[in-house]
Design an enzyme around this catalytic site. Structure first.
Site, PDB file in Angstrom:
ATOM      1  N   GLU A 171     -27.550  -3.201   8.049  1.00 43.28           N
ATOM      2  CA  GLU A 171     -26.292  -2.706   7.502  1.00 43.28           C
ATOM      3  C   GLU A 171     -25.086  -3.603   7.775  1.00 43.28           C
ATOM      4  O   GLU A 171     -24.151  -3.627   6.971  1.00 43.28           O
ATOM      5  CB  GLU A 171     -26.012  -1.298   8.069  1.00 43.28           C
ATOM      6  CG  GLU A 171     -26.962  -0.229   7.584  1.00 43.28           C
ATOM      7  CD  GLU A 171     -26.847   0.019   6.095  1.00 43.28           C
ATOM      8  OE1 GLU A 171     -25.700   0.103   5.587  1.00 43.28           O
ATOM      9  OE2 GLU A 171     -27.893   0.108   5.422  1.00 43.28           O
ATOM     10  N   SER A 445     -35.888  61.987   7.314  1.00 41.41           N
ATOM     11  CA  SER A 445     -36.288  62.748   8.507  1.00 41.41           C
ATOM     12  C   SER A 445     -36.111  61.991   9.813  1.00 41.41           C
ATOM     13  O   SER A 445     -36.391  62.545  10.886  1.00 41.41           O
ATOM     14  CB  SER A 445     -37.747  63.188   8.367  1.00 41.41           C
ATOM     15  OG  SER A 445     -37.898  64.063   7.270  1.00 41.41           O
TER      16      SER A 445
END
Length: 750
Positions: A171, A445
């Site tokens: 790079e 329930s």
């Protein structure tokens, strides 16, 4: 005239120069004031539980290998570096990694584990016996900023020298010599741009790339390029080369994982190879460096051949530059891409992570969670989560032809209230609507135990054999409507005991009991049990009216399972900062909200649900020696199927239904109960069992008339009462030496 023009031009030049100086001063202030903030903006990392091994710990060899695979250990023939394991039958050797737990630093070492009959037989570290081994926990996700960037901070000294030198060779070869920009690079880019007639290359140095990522947009314009160049020079003026390089290593973009952006080599190593950066091979380092040029173009998962060509090109450059030897380069080029398996578990638990984030945001700002690099240690159990996911998917497929039926489940540890697994829908590994937290439905329930518990607290009036009318009921509501509940089977039994009404989940007795107690009292009991969602004070409250998520009902049943101790549900155990220093601990917190003796009576009834009530049909799915307590629930027209139950160690609450609220025609047992039972059969390890409270006494009762009787007499069952609360009348039957089977004896030993 010429003199005046010269003066005007001079003034214009000075004005532009002054503006230029101000602009440069502004850019300089931006660099000096914000660089450290940009550099250390780190998302929070979320970990699951760590696997703890000790002599006698239950675990099969295959399960241990699976746990090692989950945290990124590699299987090898012979150990030579941390992060590896080898298996020889029931003996597994592990080269553990360094890891900083919230309470201690664990140094990596060679560990040997011998298993026998599904348990740890011996445990040694460097040849010496040890009492405990903790494997580092699995990373299950993170809390990212809105832009989705994720990264792991790494210091330059911890990066392999071959990767650092190799990155510069590819790079920016003159990085250590230039002052932020490269004249040759700019010239080369200028020629390319002139030839193409547009901006196609930038000739950027590593410093310029870092400036662009931190401060600028990706647009390709001359103005932006000038700004980038000036800021690069300023950055080199303020910051040492090593700091710039370290920041670049942590900032560089290396790909996408859904909405999550992978930044930095440390996270890239884990994402692509499931291996820490320091342990990457040369072939893996070269692949990451090669991806810098184009993370999408050279993505090894999507473009493996192109990625391999790019990797080999990088290796050739490294060989030419003398970073690696020709022999090393040749060997590395022969290596496969060596990516992590596609069945990696990371990011596959969106529903659980959603719960973690919600709990974090009660105490932390989003900015802190996405920038400070916090490490969040949770109770998440990946093994149980995968079991829950598999059973949810398979069970729904077997009972639903529409492929639209959904489910939600919450699993907690009875002794701590920790949420250890959570399913938010049918496709439990996909992000989206989290039904466990946000699908609010009538509880059916599942509210009945709270009604009966409130009644049993009035020991002078109610006990488990108190008769309650099971007859038609009509209640005029404040708005003039008439509420007329019905039992699920549309029949009436005249009167039933409180115990029978609960285990058979009869609506009419529960509704009558609720009217006698009053909605306010029922609501208060639900809140004492841990319900935090809004609760309407209406006559139909005992039948679950309102809107509640699975997590809400899990809080209620957690208190019931814990014997009346209300324990706030929690996921987080510890939070540490980016350096590993403790910030916050979340120890067990609880308070008793229901008397132990009263809760014992309710447990008796919930055990009866599984033995002879609505849950008895699930017995074939459960181990014969596993005793559980539970309650089923069904809302009107079978729109919602619920099941909540617990063993001695685990509580699970499950919902099944359609998102559009259509009827599913599934009862609590035939829908949610199927998932619940299959999960508990695989993961529950202890039966419900505890000592009988001092205030409780057991009596033989004729369940057909509620009178005291003798052991072995017709219809005799041993039933608990608060002292002094047992019936005073008796049958004519006397005790006999021919006892009948009493299923409670295996639970309480009475």
């Amino acid at each position: 005239m010429l003199r005046k023009l010269s003066i005007v031009l001079l003034k214009l030049f000075l004005a532009c120069f002054a503006l230029g100086l101000l602009w440069v001063a502004y850019l300089d202030a931006t660099i000096s004031n914000t660089f450290d903030q940009k550099r250390y903006a780190l998302p929070a990392t979320v970990y699951g539980r760590s696997l703890e091994l000790f002599e006698g710990a239950p675990i099969e060899p295959a399960a241990l290998v699976r746990e090692l695979d989950w945290v990124g250990y590699r299987s090898v023939a012979s150990l030579y570096r941390p992060g590896q394991y080898s298996r020889n039958g029931n003996r597994i050797e592990v080269y553990t990694r360094d890891f900083k737990f919230p309470d201690q630093f664990a140094k990596g070492a060679r560990v040997a584990i011998t298993l026998s009959q599904g348990r740890v037989a011996t445990l040694t570290r460097e040849g010496r016996a040890i009492d405990l081994l903790r494997l580092e926990p699995m990373v299950i996700g993170g809390v990212y900023p809105k832009h989705g960037e994720d990264r792991l901070l790494v210091q330059l000294a911890d990066v392999p020298a071959s990767l650092t030198q190799g990155l510069l060779a590819i790079e920016d070869q003159r990085f250590m010599k230039h002052y932020g920009f490269s004249v040759t690079g700019i010239a080369r880019a200028f020629i390319s741009n002139v030839r193409s007639g547009r901006v196609v290359a930038g000739g950027s140095t590593i410093t310029q790339q870092l400036v662009k990522n931190y401060y600028l947009t990706p647009e390709r314009t001359i103005t932006r390029k000038i700004r980038e160049l000036i800021m690069s020079v300023l950055l080199e003026w303020h910051v040492e080369k090593e700091e710039i390089l370290e920041s670049y290593l942590n900032e560089i973009y290396l790909g996408q994982d859904g909405p999550r952006a992978i930044h930095g080599f440390a996270l890239g190593a884990l994402h692509y190879f499931d291996t820490p950066l320091a342990q990457l091979g040369l072939h893996q380092q070269a692949l990451l460096v090669g991806m810098v040029k184009g993370p999408s173009l050279y993505n090894p998962n999507r473009n493996p051949e192109r990625a391999k060509e790019r990797r080999n090109l990088v290796l050739d450059v490294w060989t030419q530059e003398g970073i690696i030897s020709p022999e090393q380069g040749a060997v590395a080029k022969l290596m496969p891409l060596d990516l992590q398996g596609q069945d990696s578990l990371k990011q596959r638990f969106p529903a659980y992570l959603d719960l973690v984030r919600r709990q974090l945001r009660l105490e932390y700002k989003d900015e802190d969670l996405t920038t400070l690099g916090l490490r969040i240690f949770t109770a998440f159990d990946p093994s149980m989560q995968l079991t829950l996911q598999k059973i949810t998917e398979n069970t729904l497929a077997s009972i639903d032809d529409t492929k639209l039926l959904q489910s939600a489940s919450v699993v907690t540890r009875v002794d701590s209230g920790e949420v250890i697994a959570l399913a938010g829908g049918r496709q439990v590994s996909q992000a989206g609507f989290n039904r466990a937290l946000d699908a609010r439905r009538p509880a059916g329930s599942l509210f009945k135990p709270a009604v009966y518990l409130a009644a049993l607290e009035d020991e002078a009036k109610y006990n488990l054999v108190t008769e309650i009318p099971d007859l038609p009921l009509a209640v005029e509501l404040p708005n003039g409507d008439v509420w007329s509940p019905e039992n699920y089977d549309k029949t009436h039994r005249g009167s039933v005991s409180l115990y029978a009404a609960l285990i058979d989940s009869l609506n009419l007795p529960a509704a009558r009991l609720g009217l006698d107690l009053g909605p306010a009292r029922v609501k208060q009991m639900l809140q004492r049990l841990g319900m935090t969602a809004p609760i309407p004070e209406v006559a139909s409250l005992p039948l679950g009216v309102g809107e509640y998520a699975a997590i809400d009902l899990a809080a209620v049943y957690q208190t019931i399972a814990a014997g009346g101790f209300r324990t706030p549900l929690r996921t987080i155990r510890d939070i540490v900062d980016a350096n590993g220093d403790p910030l916050r601990r979340y120890p067990l917190a609880y308070e008793r909200t229901v008397d132990r003796a009263t809760m014992h009576l309710l447990h008796y009834a919930l055990l009866g649900v599984m033995e002879e009530g609505t849950g008895a049909s699930l017995a074939p799915l459960l181990p014969a020696d596993l005793v559980t307590a539970a309650k089923s629930g069904t809302s009107d027209d079978g729109r919602d199927s619920w099941f909540a139950g617990f063993s001695g160690d685990l509580l699970t609450v499950t919902w099944v239904g359609f998102d559009d609220n259509r009827a599913s025609s599934l009862t609590g047992t035939r829908g949610a109960g199927q998932i619940w039972a299959r999960f508990m059969a695989q993961e529950a390890r202890r039966s419900v069992a505890y000592r009988i409270p001092e205030k409780v006494e057991y009596k033989w009762i004729d369940v057909t008339n509620g009178r005291k009787t003798g052991r072995g007499c017709p219809n005799a069952q041993r039933i608990p009462f608060i002292e002094g609360g047992a019936p005073r009348t008796s049958t004519d039957c006397r005790k006999t030496d021919n006892p009948v089977r009493d299923w409670l004896q295996k639970v309480f030993g009475v």
